[in-house]
Design a protein around this motif. Sequence first.
Motif, PDB file in Angstrom:
ATOM      1  N   LYS A   1       0.843  -1.195   0.000  1.00 59.81           N
ATOM      2  CA  LYS A   1       0.000   0.000   0.000  1.00 59.81           C
ATOM      3  C   LYS A   1       0.878   1.245   0.000  1.00 59.81           C
ATOM      4  O   LYS A   1       1.912   1.283   0.642  1.00 59.81           O
ATOM      5  N   ARG A   2       0.419   2.265  -0.724  1.00 64.76           N
ATOM      6  CA  ARG A   2       1.174   3.516  -0.850  1.00 64.76           C
ATOM      7  C   ARG A   2       0.632   4.592   0.066  1.00 64.76           C
ATOM      8  O   ARG A   2      -0.569   4.826   0.102  1.00 64.76           O
ATOM      9  N   ILE A   3       1.561   5.265   0.726  1.00 66.25           N
ATOM     10  CA  ILE A   3       1.238   6.437   1.528  1.00 66.25           C
ATOM     11  C   ILE A   3       2.016   7.609   0.950  1.00 66.25           C
ATOM     12  O   ILE A   3       3.209   7.495   0.701  1.00 66.25           O
ATOM     13  N   LEU A   4       1.322   8.704   0.753  1.00 66.77           N
ATOM     14  CA  LEU A   4       1.978   9.942   0.348  1.00 66.77           C
ATOM     15  C   LEU A   4       2.132  10.808   1.584  1.00 66.77           C
ATOM     16  O   LEU A   4       1.152  11.097   2.273  1.00 66.77           O
ATOM     17  N   ILE A   5       3.373  11.200   1.869  1.00 71.72           N
ATOM     18  CA  ILE A   5       3.670  12.116   2.963  1.00 71.72           C
ATOM     19  C   ILE A   5       4.021  13.464   2.338  1.00 71.72           C
ATOM     20  O   ILE A   5       4.952  13.550   1.540  1.00 71.72           O
ATOM     21  N   ALA A   6       3.271  14.501   2.667  1.00 73.59           N
ATOM     22  CA  ALA A   6       3.536  15.839   2.128  1.00 73.59           C
ATOM     23  C   ALA A   6       3.876  16.774   3.278  1.00 73.59           C
ATOM     24  O   ALA A   6       3.020  17.084   4.111  1.00 73.59           O
ATOM     25  N   ASP A   7       5.137  17.174   3.335  1.00 70.02           N
ATOM     26  CA  ASP A   7       5.608  18.077   4.394  1.00 70.02           C
ATOM     27  C   ASP A   7       6.825  18.813   3.864  1.00 70.02           C
ATOM     28  O   ASP A   7       7.630  18.229   3.140  1.00 70.02           O
ATOM     29  N   ASP A   8       6.966  20.089   4.216  1.00 72.25           N
ATOM     30  CA  ASP A   8       8.104  20.862   3.713  1.00 72.25           C
ATOM     31  C   ASP A   8       9.316  20.803   4.644  1.00 72.25           C
ATOM     32  O   ASP A   8      10.347  21.389   4.352  1.00 72.25           O
ATOM     33  N   GLU A   9       9.209  20.089   5.741  1.00 74.54           N
ATOM     34  CA  GLU A   9      10.332  19.918   6.668  1.00 74.54           C
ATOM     35  C   GLU A   9      11.075  18.622   6.347  1.00 74.54           C
ATOM     36  O   GLU A   9      10.523  17.535   6.558  1.00 74.54           O
ATOM     37  N   PRO A  10      12.316  18.694   5.863  1.00 72.56           N
ATOM     38  CA  PRO A  10      13.066  17.480   5.520  1.00 72.56           C
ATOM     39  C   PRO A  10      13.169  16.480   6.668  1.00 72.56           C
ATOM     40  O   PRO A  10      13.052  15.272   6.458  1.00 72.56           O
ATOM     41  N   SER A  11      13.323  16.966   7.897  1.00 74.44           N
ATOM     42  CA  SER A  11      13.464  16.046   9.029  1.00 74.44           C
ATOM     43  C   SER A  11      12.163  15.278   9.290  1.00 74.44           C
ATOM     44  O   SER A  11      12.193  14.108   9.669  1.00 74.44           O
TER      45      SER A  11
ATOM     46  N   THR B   1       7.030  10.760  -1.130  1.00 71.35           N
ATOM     47  CA  THR B   1       7.188  12.007  -0.382  1.00 71.35           C
ATOM     48  C   THR B   1       7.090  13.215  -1.304  1.00 71.35           C
ATOM     49  O   THR B   1       7.508  13.160  -2.464  1.00 71.35           O
ATOM     50  N   ALA B   2       6.527  14.270  -0.750  1.00 70.56           N
ATOM     51  CA  ALA B   2       6.427  15.546  -1.468  1.00 70.56           C
ATOM     52  C   ALA B   2       6.811  16.640  -0.492  1.00 70.56           C
ATOM     53  O   ALA B   2       6.310  16.678   0.632  1.00 70.56           O
ATOM     54  N   ASN B   3       7.718  17.529  -0.923  1.00 74.27           N
ATOM     55  CA  ASN B   3       8.138  18.619  -0.035  1.00 74.27           C
ATOM     56  C   ASN B   3       7.446  19.936  -0.367  1.00 74.27           C
ATOM     57  O   ASN B   3       7.815  20.986   0.132  1.00 74.27           O
ATOM     58  N   SER B   4       6.405  19.859  -1.215  1.00 72.58           N
ATOM     59  CA  SER B   4       5.614  21.047  -1.552  1.00 72.58           C
ATOM     60  C   SER B   4       4.211  20.608  -1.952  1.00 72.58           C
ATOM     61  O   SER B   4       3.986  19.447  -2.293  1.00 72.58           O
ATOM     62  N   GLY B   5       3.299  21.575  -1.929  1.00 75.42           N
ATOM     63  CA  GLY B   5       1.934  21.282  -2.346  1.00 75.42           C
ATOM     64  C   GLY B   5       1.857  20.895  -3.810  1.00 75.42           C
ATOM     65  O   GLY B   5       1.102  20.005  -4.197  1.00 75.42           O
ATOM     66  N   LYS B   6       2.662  21.562  -4.634  1.00 70.84           N
ATOM     67  CA  LYS B   6       2.686  21.269  -6.064  1.00 70.84           C
ATOM     68  C   LYS B   6       3.137  19.828  -6.322  1.00 70.84           C
ATOM     69  O   LYS B   6       2.536  19.105  -7.118  1.00 70.84           O
TER      70      LYS B   6
ATOM     71  N   ALA C   1      11.641  11.259   9.024  1.00 69.48           N
ATOM     72  CA  ALA C   1      11.074  10.500  10.148  1.00 69.48           C
ATOM     73  C   ALA C   1       9.877   9.663   9.700  1.00 69.48           C
ATOM     74  O   ALA C   1       9.749   8.491  10.086  1.00 69.48           O
ATOM     75  N   PHE C   2       8.997  10.248   8.888  1.00 66.76           N
ATOM     76  CA  PHE C   2       7.843   9.498   8.393  1.00 66.76           C
ATOM     77  C   PHE C   2       8.288   8.340   7.497  1.00 66.76           C
ATOM     78  O   PHE C   2       7.727   7.248   7.569  1.00 66.76           O
ATOM     79  N   CYS C   3       9.267   8.578   6.654  1.00 71.73           N
ATOM     80  CA  CYS C   3       9.792   7.501   5.795  1.00 71.73           C
ATOM     81  C   CYS C   3      10.315   6.361   6.651  1.00 71.73           C
ATOM     82  O   CYS C   3      10.017   5.196   6.410  1.00 71.73           O
ATOM     83  N   TRP C   4      11.082   6.708   7.663  1.00 74.61           N
ATOM     84  CA  TRP C   4      11.653   5.702   8.553  1.00 74.61           C
ATOM     85  C   TRP C   4      10.537   4.919   9.241  1.00 74.61           C
ATOM     86  O   TRP C   4      10.608   3.705   9.385  1.00 74.61           O
TER      87      TRP C   4
END
Length: 124
Positions: free
Chosen positions: A11-21, A38-43, A25-28
């Motif tokens: 199953k796929r989870i998309l984590i969208a957050d602009d904080e690299p740390s 992962t997405a580091n921006s809304g776009k 942490a979510f990836c881990w």
Amino acid sequence: EIEEARESMRKRILIADDEPSILKAFCWAFAPDYEVLTANSGKAAVRLIQEERPGLIVLDWRLKGELEGKDVLLFSKKECPEIPVYVVTASVHFMEEIKSLGADACFLKPCSDLREKIMAIFPP
């Protein structure tokens, strides 16, 4: 090839957050059980929602950039209403607005038990 096939079945989870740390942490936390996008921006989040159709979105409400968390939530609920969106925010003041705009759940940062909550609602 078998590992690749198994990978694509997770199953796929998309984590969208602009904080690299936070992304790290979510990836881990989720990578052992889910395929994590992962997405580091809304776009970037909107593009991944369109292209990858994740099974769940974990979205930071205060994304920086031209598309904020609110924009991503509204886009997702309009274009892919079947995908649950869990919003994380550091401010209790946004919780009512987040829920009124259609978020499936809203969690306050820091949310040390987010992994357990997601696994209970979206099992691997």
